[in-house]
Design a protein around this motif. Structure first.
Motif, PDB file in Angstrom:
ATOM      1  N   UNK A 203       0.895  -1.207  -0.204  1.00 54.80           N
ATOM      2  CA  UNK A 203       0.176  -0.176   0.040  1.00 54.80           C
ATOM      3  C   UNK A 203       0.987   1.195  -0.271  1.00 54.80           C
ATOM      4  N   UNK A 204       0.490   2.402  -0.253  1.00 55.20           N
ATOM      5  CA  UNK A 204       1.356   3.586  -0.472  1.00 55.20           C
ATOM      6  C   UNK A 204       1.794   3.945   0.667  1.00 55.20           C
ATOM      7  N   UNK A 205       1.156   3.389   1.947  1.00 56.51           N
ATOM      8  CA  UNK A 205       1.659   3.747   3.391  1.00 56.51           C
ATOM      9  C   UNK A 205       2.545   2.671   4.081  1.00 56.51           C
ATOM     10  N   UNK A 206       2.766   1.755   3.058  1.00 54.12           N
ATOM     11  CA  UNK A 206       3.844   0.744   3.722  1.00 54.12           C
ATOM     12  C   UNK A 206       5.103   1.523   3.811  1.00 54.12           C
ATOM     13  N   UNK A 207       5.918   1.404   4.734  1.00 47.26           N
ATOM     14  CA  UNK A 207       7.319   1.849   4.638  1.00 47.26           C
ATOM     15  C   UNK A 207       8.078   1.417   3.785  1.00 47.26           C
ATOM     16  N   UNK A 208       9.128   1.827   3.329  1.00 48.94           N
ATOM     17  CA  UNK A 208      10.239   1.521   2.275  1.00 48.94           C
ATOM     18  C   UNK A 208      10.978   0.289   2.920  1.00 48.94           C
ATOM     19  N   UNK A 209      11.431   0.429   4.255  1.00 54.74           N
ATOM     20  CA  UNK A 209      12.017  -0.754   4.722  1.00 54.74           C
ATOM     21  C   UNK A 209      11.326  -1.878   4.581  1.00 54.74           C
ATOM     22  N   UNK A 210       9.933  -1.947   4.807  1.00 54.23           N
ATOM     23  CA  UNK A 210       9.036  -3.052   5.053  1.00 54.23           C
ATOM     24  C   UNK A 210       8.896  -3.497   3.626  1.00 54.23           C
ATOM     25  N   UNK A 211       8.997  -3.021   2.708  1.00 52.70           N
ATOM     26  CA  UNK A 211       8.778  -3.288   1.349  1.00 52.70           C
ATOM     27  C   UNK A 211       9.959  -4.035   0.793  1.00 52.70           C
ATOM     28  N   UNK A 212      11.146  -3.374   1.031  1.00 50.44           N
ATOM     29  CA  UNK A 212      12.338  -3.880   0.721  1.00 50.44           C
ATOM     30  C   UNK A 212      12.490  -5.351   1.340  1.00 50.44           C
ATOM     31  N   UNK A 213      12.198  -5.529   2.888  1.00 46.93           N
ATOM     32  CA  UNK A 213      12.282  -6.584   3.259  1.00 46.93           C
ATOM     33  C   UNK A 213      11.298  -7.626   2.606  1.00 46.93           C
ATOM     34  N   UNK A 214      10.325  -7.158   2.129  1.00 47.17           N
ATOM     35  CA  UNK A 214       9.207  -8.324   1.384  1.00 47.17           C
ATOM     36  C   UNK A 214       9.904  -8.486  -0.181  1.00 47.17           C
ATOM     37  N   UNK A 215      10.600  -7.624  -0.836  1.00 47.59           N
ATOM     38  CA  UNK A 215      11.007  -7.769  -2.041  1.00 47.59           C
ATOM     39  C   UNK A 215      12.196  -9.145  -1.533  1.00 47.59           C
ATOM     40  N   UNK A 216      12.977  -8.640  -0.802  1.00 45.86           N
ATOM     41  CA  UNK A 216      13.941  -9.782  -0.476  1.00 45.86           C
ATOM     42  C   UNK A 216      13.250 -11.319  -0.217  1.00 45.86           C
ATOM     43  N   UNK A 217      12.207 -11.269   0.687  1.00 44.64           N
ATOM     44  CA  UNK A 217      11.701 -12.535   1.163  1.00 44.64           C
ATOM     45  C   UNK A 217      11.099 -13.457   0.013  1.00 44.64           C
ATOM     46  N   UNK A 218      10.407 -12.471  -0.828  1.00 41.11           N
ATOM     47  CA  UNK A 218       9.482 -13.004  -1.976  1.00 41.11           C
ATOM     48  C   UNK A 218      10.430 -13.325  -3.120  1.00 41.11           C
ATOM     49  N   UNK A 219      11.782 -12.784  -3.203  1.00 45.39           N
ATOM     50  CA  UNK A 219      12.482 -12.896  -4.178  1.00 45.39           C
ATOM     51  C   UNK A 219      11.917 -12.221  -5.620  1.00 45.39           C
ATOM     52  N   UNK A 220      11.519 -11.057  -5.408  1.00 43.37           N
ATOM     53  CA  UNK A 220      11.028 -10.499  -6.603  1.00 43.37           C
ATOM     54  C   UNK A 220      11.431  -8.945  -6.797  1.00 43.37           C
ATOM     55  N   UNK A 221      11.234  -8.354  -7.662  1.00 45.32           N
ATOM     56  CA  UNK A 221      11.831  -7.125  -8.123  1.00 45.32           C
ATOM     57  C   UNK A 221      10.674  -5.825  -8.112  1.00 45.32           C
ATOM     58  N   UNK A 222       9.667  -6.094  -7.831  1.00 39.26           N
ATOM     59  CA  UNK A 222       8.731  -4.868  -7.737  1.00 39.26           C
ATOM     60  C   UNK A 222       7.441  -5.472  -7.413  1.00 39.26           C
ATOM     61  N   UNK A 223       6.570  -4.364  -7.081  1.00 37.32           N
ATOM     62  CA  UNK A 223       5.351  -4.738  -6.400  1.00 37.32           C
ATOM     63  C   UNK A 223       4.188  -3.669  -6.894  1.00 37.32           C
ATOM     64  N   UNK A 224       3.133  -4.166  -7.062  1.00 38.57           N
ATOM     65  CA  UNK A 224       1.782  -3.478  -7.471  1.00 38.57           C
ATOM     66  C   UNK A 224       1.784  -2.629  -6.334  1.00 38.57           C
ATOM     67  N   UNK A 225       1.244  -1.370  -6.342  1.00 34.70           N
ATOM     68  CA  UNK A 225       0.830  -0.850  -4.954  1.00 34.70           C
ATOM     69  C   UNK A 225      -0.801  -0.233  -5.217  1.00 34.70           C
ATOM     70  N   UNK A 226      -1.527  -0.849  -4.154  1.00 37.39           N
ATOM     71  CA  UNK A 226      -3.065  -0.853  -4.347  1.00 37.39           C
ATOM     72  C   UNK A 226      -3.317  -0.108  -3.087  1.00 37.39           C
ATOM     73  N   UNK A 227      -4.820   0.390  -3.088  1.00 40.49           N
ATOM     74  CA  UNK A 227      -5.477   0.885  -1.978  1.00 40.49           C
ATOM     75  C   UNK A 227      -6.297  -0.431  -1.351  1.00 40.49           C
TER      76      UNK A 227
END
Length: 152
Positions: free
Chosen positions: A24-48
């Protein structure tokens, strides 16, 4: 699957929303980076909250440059505004063209890779229903080739 000569669509091969990792737009960048690494992906759709697509979070390589500056940043500070999207009914060949074609720059005689690695798939209301990636396109091509070979 479909009979030979049929038109394949994005919906036939996309990754559905039940298998997507989103932020979500309010997710912290640190949390998003952790999730990118955890899920082994390089990007996310951002949704409401209603799964309406807001944007695409830039790829890990681009975000990684900002690691020293992420304190207090949220995803909305880094997301790509107004991403290119497709519908489930979009012809698969058209989506493949966007994801896989390269551009030729005459001045430098270089082939430039297209900037799109994934395309969000949205419904008529702009709600995210899936994503089509370069990997989905390659798997689709192999599956279609096998089907055609099997019927020959």
């Amino acid at each position: 699957m479909q009979p030979r000569g049929a038109v394949y669509t994005v919906g036939d091969f996309m990754t559905g929303k039940e298998d997507l990792h989103v932020v979500k737009p309010t997710t912290t960048v640190d949390k998003a980076l952790e999730a990118l690494v955890e899920h082994r992906i390089i990007g996310f759709p951002v949704i409401n909250d209603d799964w309406k697509l807001s944007s695409i979070l830039q790829t890990f390589n681009e975000v990684q440059k900002l690691l020293n500056k992420t304190n207090g940043l949220v995803v909305s500070d880094l997301m790509t505004p107004a991403p290119l999207v497709v519908r489930e009914t979009t012809n698969l060949k058209d989506a493949a063209r966007l994801l896989l074609e390269t551009k030729y720059r005459k001045n430098f005689k270089l082939l430039l890779e297209t900037k799109y690695r994934r395309l969000p798939v949205v419904d008529v209301e702009g709600k995210l229903v899936g994503i089509i990636t370069r990997g989905n396109i390659v798997r689709a091509a192999l599956q279609i080739k096998r089907e055609i070979k099997g019927k020959a």
